[in-house]
Design an enzyme around this catalytic site. Structure first.
Site, PDB file in Angstrom:
ATOM      1  N   ASP A   9      -2.316  -0.007   5.952  1.00  0.00           N
ATOM      2  CA  ASP A   9      -3.493  -0.618   5.311  1.00  0.00           C
ATOM      3  C   ASP A   9      -4.789   0.106   5.683  1.00  0.00           C
ATOM      4  O   ASP A   9      -5.826  -0.121   5.057  1.00  0.00           O
ATOM      5  CB  ASP A   9      -3.609  -2.092   5.721  1.00  0.00           C
ATOM      6  CG  ASP A   9      -2.483  -2.920   5.119  1.00  0.00           C
ATOM      7  OD1 ASP A   9      -1.902  -2.499   4.101  1.00  0.00           O
ATOM      8  OD2 ASP A   9      -2.179  -3.989   5.678  1.00  0.00           O
ATOM      9  N   GLY A  37       0.602  -9.707  -2.292  1.00  0.00           N
ATOM     10  CA  GLY A  37       1.964  -9.209  -2.140  1.00  0.00           C
ATOM     11  C   GLY A  37       2.670  -9.860  -0.960  1.00  0.00           C
ATOM     12  O   GLY A  37       3.874 -10.132  -1.013  1.00  0.00           O
ATOM     13  N   GLN A  66       6.994  -6.646   5.019  1.00  0.00           N
ATOM     14  CA  GLN A  66       7.177  -7.736   4.053  1.00  0.00           C
ATOM     15  C   GLN A  66       8.650  -7.901   3.712  1.00  0.00           C
ATOM     16  O   GLN A  66       9.163  -9.019   3.638  1.00  0.00           O
ATOM     17  CB  GLN A  66       6.360  -7.455   2.795  1.00  0.00           C
ATOM     18  CG  GLN A  66       4.864  -7.472   3.077  1.00  0.00           C
ATOM     19  CD  GLN A  66       4.032  -7.201   1.843  1.00  0.00           C
ATOM     20  OE1 GLN A  66       4.559  -6.906   0.774  1.00  0.00           O
ATOM     21  NE2 GLN A  66       2.728  -7.297   1.991  1.00  0.00           N
ATOM     22  N   SER A  72       9.008  -1.607   5.680  1.00  0.00           N
ATOM     23  CA  SER A  72       8.118  -2.624   5.113  1.00  0.00           C
ATOM     24  C   SER A  72       8.280  -3.925   5.875  1.00  0.00           C
ATOM     25  O   SER A  72       9.373  -4.513   5.913  1.00  0.00           O
ATOM     26  CB  SER A  72       8.444  -2.853   3.634  1.00  0.00           C
ATOM     27  OG  SER A  72       7.902  -4.085   3.202  1.00  0.00           O
ATOM     28  N   ARG A  81       1.748 -15.939   7.943  1.00  0.00           N
ATOM     29  CA  ARG A  81       2.971 -16.361   8.632  1.00  0.00           C
ATOM     30  C   ARG A  81       2.787 -17.702   9.321  1.00  0.00           C
ATOM     31  O   ARG A  81       3.714 -18.522   9.362  1.00  0.00           O
ATOM     32  CB  ARG A  81       3.383 -15.286   9.646  1.00  0.00           C
ATOM     33  CG  ARG A  81       3.937 -14.023   8.972  1.00  0.00           C
ATOM     34  CD  ARG A  81       3.884 -12.830   9.890  1.00  0.00           C
ATOM     35  NE  ARG A  81       4.552 -11.656   9.373  1.00  0.00           N
ATOM     36  CZ  ARG A  81       4.049 -10.832   8.447  1.00  0.00           C
ATOM     37  NH1 ARG A  81       2.853 -11.074   7.928  1.00  0.00           N
ATOM     38  NH2 ARG A  81       4.730  -9.766   8.049  1.00  0.00           N
ATOM     39  N   ARG A 118       3.475  -4.572  -8.955  1.00  0.00           N
ATOM     40  CA  ARG A 118       3.969  -4.147  -7.630  1.00  0.00           C
ATOM     41  C   ARG A 118       5.476  -4.386  -7.478  1.00  0.00           C
ATOM     42  O   ARG A 118       6.010  -5.378  -7.954  1.00  0.00           O
ATOM     43  CB  ARG A 118       3.158  -4.855  -6.531  1.00  0.00           C
ATOM     44  CG  ARG A 118       1.695  -4.418  -6.611  1.00  0.00           C
ATOM     45  CD  ARG A 118       0.858  -5.057  -5.558  1.00  0.00           C
ATOM     46  NE  ARG A 118       1.285  -4.681  -4.224  1.00  0.00           N
ATOM     47  CZ  ARG A 118       0.782  -5.215  -3.121  1.00  0.00           C
ATOM     48  NH1 ARG A 118      -0.168  -6.139  -3.206  1.00  0.00           N
ATOM     49  NH2 ARG A 118       1.205  -4.820  -1.946  1.00  0.00           N
ATOM     50  N   LYS A 143      -4.976 -11.398   8.642  1.00  0.00           N
ATOM     51  CA  LYS A 143      -4.354 -11.850   7.386  1.00  0.00           C
ATOM     52  C   LYS A 143      -2.837 -11.988   7.537  1.00  0.00           C
ATOM     53  O   LYS A 143      -2.258 -12.990   7.118  1.00  0.00           O
ATOM     54  CB  LYS A 143      -4.707 -10.848   6.274  1.00  0.00           C
ATOM     55  CG  LYS A 143      -4.194 -11.214   4.905  1.00  0.00           C
ATOM     56  CD  LYS A 143      -4.973 -10.506   3.820  1.00  0.00           C
ATOM     57  CE  LYS A 143      -4.518  -9.095   3.559  1.00  0.00           C
ATOM     58  NZ  LYS A 143      -3.209  -8.994   2.877  1.00  0.00           N
ATOM     59  N   SER A 144      -2.198 -11.008   8.133  1.00  0.00           N
ATOM     60  CA  SER A 144      -0.733 -11.073   8.272  1.00  0.00           C
ATOM     61  C   SER A 144      -0.305 -12.280   9.098  1.00  0.00           C
ATOM     62  O   SER A 144       0.647 -12.991   8.753  1.00  0.00           O
ATOM     63  CB  SER A 144      -0.211  -9.810   8.962  1.00  0.00           C
ATOM     64  OG  SER A 144      -0.288  -8.710   8.106  1.00  0.00           O
TER      65      SER A 144
HETATM   66  C1  S3P Z   1       1.966  -6.827   5.444  1.00  0.00           C
HETATM   67  C2  S3P Z   1       2.732  -5.696   5.398  1.00  0.00           C
HETATM   68  C3  S3P Z   1       2.303  -4.447   4.776  1.00  0.00           C
HETATM   69  C4  S3P Z   1       0.821  -4.436   4.479  1.00  0.00           C
HETATM   70  C5  S3P Z   1       0.316  -5.725   3.931  1.00  0.00           C
HETATM   71  C6  S3P Z   1       0.611  -6.870   4.874  1.00  0.00           C
HETATM   72  C7  S3P Z   1       2.504  -8.032   6.093  1.00  0.00           C
HETATM   73  O1  S3P Z   1       3.016  -4.267   3.569  1.00  0.00           O
HETATM   74  O2  S3P Z   1       0.503  -3.380   3.589  1.00  0.00           O
HETATM   75  O3  S3P Z   1      -1.086  -5.665   3.705  1.00  0.00           O
HETATM   76  O4  S3P Z   1       1.729  -8.949   6.409  1.00  0.00           O
HETATM   77  O5  S3P Z   1       3.731  -8.078   6.309  1.00  0.00           O
HETATM   78  P1  S3P Z   1       4.463  -3.564   3.582  1.00  0.00           P
HETATM   79  O6  S3P Z   1       5.178  -4.148   4.705  1.00  0.00           O
HETATM   80  O7  S3P Z   1       5.121  -3.871   2.304  1.00  0.00           O
HETATM   81  O8  S3P Z   1       4.144  -2.096   3.743  1.00  0.00           O
END
Ligand code: S3P
Length: 459
Positions: free
Chosen positions: A346, A113, A189, A187, A41, A141, A36-37
């Protein structure tokens, strides 16, 4: 699995609850979604790059679809190719960042998120008026963590509740100001939002984090022609820098299988008394594999075979892959430090399930960030596992799990949180009675077809 249905607004039916029966044996090779990450991207960077980007095997869950939908609203051509339900190929054609435009309405980030925070970094440097919103969970959030640095960079950002919650408006412009920023909570993100804005800033943007979070943004930018410098910061942290103004190149990307989805089967195999499960071509980026190492510390029998990464013809994104075999294991309790929590963020819900089957008391320390996820995962995991017969207690930001406890089955609430729903479903495989899970459909946020895969591993 049994389901209880109710009519939904679309005129069809959605299952209110799912029932999972205990499994006598677990065997097979569960099919996995694309990471997913990396999928988010790959789509966002394809939107920034001028030309055609082919993305193979992206996750086909609702969150990644949201990102695909949003970039199309900004003027990117998004073509879906083959999908097996869990993974999909995309062909993306973009005019490049300078050819994108504001959307004709609200950008709905759904439950995602990652979409919200990463796209905010892009919109900060895209001239126009951008409005972001999301579902009830996403509206709860925290956003101040990205709004503060993006404002420091010169973007005009406003949001509900004193600039902390969706809906949010971003008035983007370029050039932005480069900053040197230390994140308050580790984080990926937040780091990624700042780096993506940094592409549109004058000079060098640096993000410092006390614990290194997932580094996909850095690797994927590097593969697309943007030099990213990583230096040690503090005892265990990292400082990541890039120069603004370097164009992102269009390349192909083959997305690895999602290690966060594989985590459910690694735990299922380790805790079930008669199990042997195989997982293939899973992404094992060092910043994503903490759960595997924690399970091994608990005594899980996990065999790992490194695998040559398949490469798209014009890409080398350098994500390591491995195949795994996991077998029934006798687990011991461990102490999980706050740094390990940040790196397995996660996977903590499914790790809690593993801990219910380990001898001794597992402590998971400094897990407060779990309250800022799709639901309050500290409260949700404790309530759900305890409803099944586990002994989980919460002490401030720490979780204490006494084991081993025989799970007897029962009624659990997913709080419409995909990772909680899947954790309780896996618990149902080892319980003595039936396990009920509310809103099981939320699993498709990250793992479409999860319940069919779960039924497929019964042998
Ligand atoms: C993610 C970062 C994580 C994770 C999310 C995916 C990402 O969040 O919990 O499911 O793809 O960058 P945080 O970086 O805010 O902890």
């Amino acid at each position: 699995m049994t389901t209880q249905a109710r009519p939904n607004l679309a005129g069809g039916t959605a299952a209110d609850t799912a029932g999972v029966r205990p499994a006598i044996r677990l065997r097979g090779t569960p099919g996995l979604p694309g990471d997913k990450s990396i999928s988010h991207r790959a789509l966002l960077l394809a939107a920034l790059a001028n030309g055609e980007s082919l993305i193979q095997g992206a996750g086909d869950g609702a969150d990644v679809r949201t990102t695909a939908q949003l970039i199309s609203r900004l003027g990117v051509t998004v073509e879906r190719g083959h999908s097996d339900g869990r993974r999909v190929d995309y062909r993306i054609v973009s005019p490049g960042i300078d050819g994108l435009h504001e959307a004709d309405g609200v950008l709905d980030c759904g439950n995602s998120g990652t979409t919200t925070r990463l796209i905010a970094g892009i919109l900060a440097g895209l001239p126009g008026y951008h409005v972001l919103d999301g579902d009830d969970s996403l509206r709860r959030r925290p956003l101040a963590r990205i709004i503060e640095p993006l404002r420091e960079m010169g973007a005009e950002v406003h949001a509900r509740r004193s600039n902390s919650l969706l809906p949010m408006t971003v008035v983007g412009h370029t050039p932005l100001r480069a900053i040197d920023y230390s994140t308050a909570v580790p984080s990926a993100q937040v780091k990624s939002a700042i780096l993506l804005a940094g592409l549109r800033a004058e000079g060098r943007t640096t993000v410092r984090e006390s614990v290194a979070t997932r580094d996909h943004t850095e690797r994927m930018l590097q593969a697309r022609g943007v030099t990213v410098i990583r230096e040690a910061f503090g005892e265990r942290g990292v400082a990541v820098s890039l120069e603004g103004g370097i164009p992102v190149q269009a390349i192909g990307e083959i997305v690895p299988a999602d290690v966060s989805a594989a985590a459910f089967w690694l735990v299922a195999g380790a805790i079930h008394p008669d199990a042997e499960l195989t997982l293939s071509a899973v992404g094992v980026n060092p910043t994503r594999r903490a759960l595997i190492d924690l399970l091994r510390r608990m005594g899980a029998r996990i065999e790992e075979q490194p695998r040559d990464a398949r490469r798209a013809s014009n890409s080398d994104t350098g994500e390591p892959l491995a195949d795994f075999v996991v077998r029934s294991s006798a687990l011991q309790a461990i102490d999980v430090s706050p740094d390990a929590v940040a790196q397995a963020i996660d996977e903590i819900p499914i790790l809690c399930l593993a801990a219910t089957q380990a001898r001794g008391t597992t402590t998971i320390r400094g897990a407060g960030e779990l309250r800022a996820k799709e639901s309050d995962r500290i409260a949700g995991i404790a309530a759900g596992l305890n409803a099944l017969g586990a002994r989980v207690s919460v002490d401030g930001d720490d979780l204490l799990i006494a084991g081993p406890t025989a799970l007897r089955g029962g009624v659990t609430k997913s709080h419409s949180d995909h990772r909680l729903a899947m954790t309780f479903a896996v618990a149902g495989l080892i319980a003595t009675g039936a396990t009920t899970i509310s809103d099981p459909g939320c699993a498709s946020i990250s793992y479409p077809g999860f319940f069919a895969v779960l039924e497929g591993v019964r042998a």
